[in-house]
Design a protein around this motif. Structure first.
Motif, mmCIF file in Angstrom:
data_model
loop_
_atom_site.group_PDB
_atom_site.id
_atom_site.type_symbol
_atom_site.label_atom_id
_atom_site.label_comp_id
_atom_site.label_asym_id
_atom_site.label_seq_id
_atom_site.Cartn_x
_atom_site.Cartn_y
_atom_site.Cartn_z
ATOM 1 N N LYS A 17 0.839 -1.202 0.000
ATOM 2 C CA LYS A 17 0.000 0.000 0.000
ATOM 3 C C LYS A 17 0.863 1.238 0.000
ATOM 4 C CE LYS A 17 -3.735 2.331 2.359
ATOM 5 N NZ LYS A 17 -4.702 2.271 3.445
ATOM 6 N N ARG A 35 -2.990 3.377 -5.665
ATOM 7 C CA ARG A 35 -3.299 2.016 -6.082
ATOM 8 C C ARG A 35 -2.554 1.010 -5.212
ATOM 9 N NH1 ARG A 35 -4.131 -0.798 -11.475
ATOM 10 N NH2 ARG A 35 -3.214 -2.813 -11.095
ATOM 11 N N MET A 36 -3.262 -0.006 -4.753
ATOM 12 C CA MET A 36 -2.604 -1.078 -4.015
ATOM 13 C C MET A 36 -3.102 -2.406 -4.537
ATOM 14 S SD MET A 36 -4.199 -1.163 -0.206
ATOM 15 C CE MET A 36 -5.043 -2.646 0.259
ATOM 16 N N ALA A 37 -2.253 -3.393 -4.519
ATOM 17 C CA ALA A 37 -2.618 -4.704 -5.017
ATOM 18 C C ALA A 37 -3.619 -5.366 -4.077
ATOM 19 C CB ALA A 37 -1.369 -5.564 -5.138
ATOM 20 N N LEU A 38 -4.501 -6.174 -4.651
ATOM 21 C CA LEU A 38 -5.421 -6.955 -3.831
ATOM 22 C C LEU A 38 -4.605 -7.904 -2.967
ATOM 23 C CD1 LEU A 38 -8.003 -7.781 -6.616
ATOM 24 C CD2 LEU A 38 -8.321 -6.175 -4.726
ATOM 25 N N SER A 100 -11.148 -6.042 -9.497
ATOM 26 C CA SER A 100 -11.365 -4.660 -9.081
ATOM 27 C C SER A 100 -10.972 -3.753 -10.235
ATOM 28 C CB SER A 100 -10.500 -4.341 -7.857
ATOM 29 O OG SER A 100 -10.417 -2.951 -7.646
ATOM 30 N N ASP A 102 -9.743 -0.843 -10.025
ATOM 31 C CA ASP A 102 -8.532 -0.097 -9.688
ATOM 32 C C ASP A 102 -7.364 -0.941 -9.215
ATOM 33 O OD1 ASP A 102 -9.859 2.299 -10.234
ATOM 34 O OD2 ASP A 102 -10.612 2.434 -8.195
ATOM 35 N N GLN A 103 -7.626 -2.182 -8.768
ATOM 36 C CA GLN A 103 -6.567 -2.932 -8.099
ATOM 37 C C GLN A 103 -6.275 -4.286 -8.709
ATOM 38 O OE1 GLN A 103 -7.180 -2.892 -3.857
ATOM 39 N NE2 GLN A 103 -7.848 -0.787 -3.900
ATOM 40 N N HIS A 122 -16.110 -3.523 -8.128
ATOM 41 C CA HIS A 122 -15.563 -4.835 -8.476
ATOM 42 C C HIS A 122 -16.632 -5.713 -9.122
ATOM 43 C CE1 HIS A 122 -17.462 -5.339 -4.551
ATOM 44 N NE2 HIS A 122 -17.598 -6.614 -4.848
#
Length: 140
Positions: A17, A35-38, A100, A102-103, A122
């Protein structure tokens, strides 16, 4: 620095994050999530016991969630949508793809738990020929 200038830094928080911190010359700060990874939590049988609907519901309750159990047959699709509260999607059986806007996307398998923050756009779908047993957990 003049009155409208901003100093911006990007800081890593946790494993992926990113938080952007902006400070104006008047000393006001704001933080905006980038942006952060799931991030998928995996079931730990040594810590949590054997995976079952009962043990998953207990773990989620211990984390402050209340959950409902659903079964989705093969070929089930959910279009893009959001939720009005934080959720945690958890899989007991089958495979489930979560996307998602965004992610990115992730494929969830038995024992996987995915935090879904309020308002995240999502979509999702079952994968393969097995029915997905799914715990839909909410935190209000």
């Amino acid at each position: 620095m003049h009155a409208h200038s901003t100093v911006t830094s990007v800081v890593q928080h946790g494993s992926s994050k990113l938080t952007r911190i902006s400070t104006t010359s008047k000393g006001r700060r704001s933080a905006v999530s980038a942006r952060m990874a799931l991030q998928v939590q995996r079931w730990n049988a040594e810590k949590d016991g054997q995976l079952s609907t009962k043990t998953m519901l207990k773990r989620l309750k211990d984390e402050g969630y209340s959950g409902s159990i659903y079964q989705f047959p093969p070929g089930t699709h959910f279009g893009y949508h959001t939720h009005s509260c934080d959720k945690k999607d958890s899989i007991i059986t089958g495979r489930f793809r979560f996307v998602s806007k965004d992610q990115g996307e992730v494929t969830l398998e038995p024992g996987d738990m995915l935090y879904v923050p309020k308002g995240m756009e999502h979509k999702a779908e079952t994968i393969g020929s097995e029915t997905v047993t799914f715990v839909d957990a909410s935190k209000y």
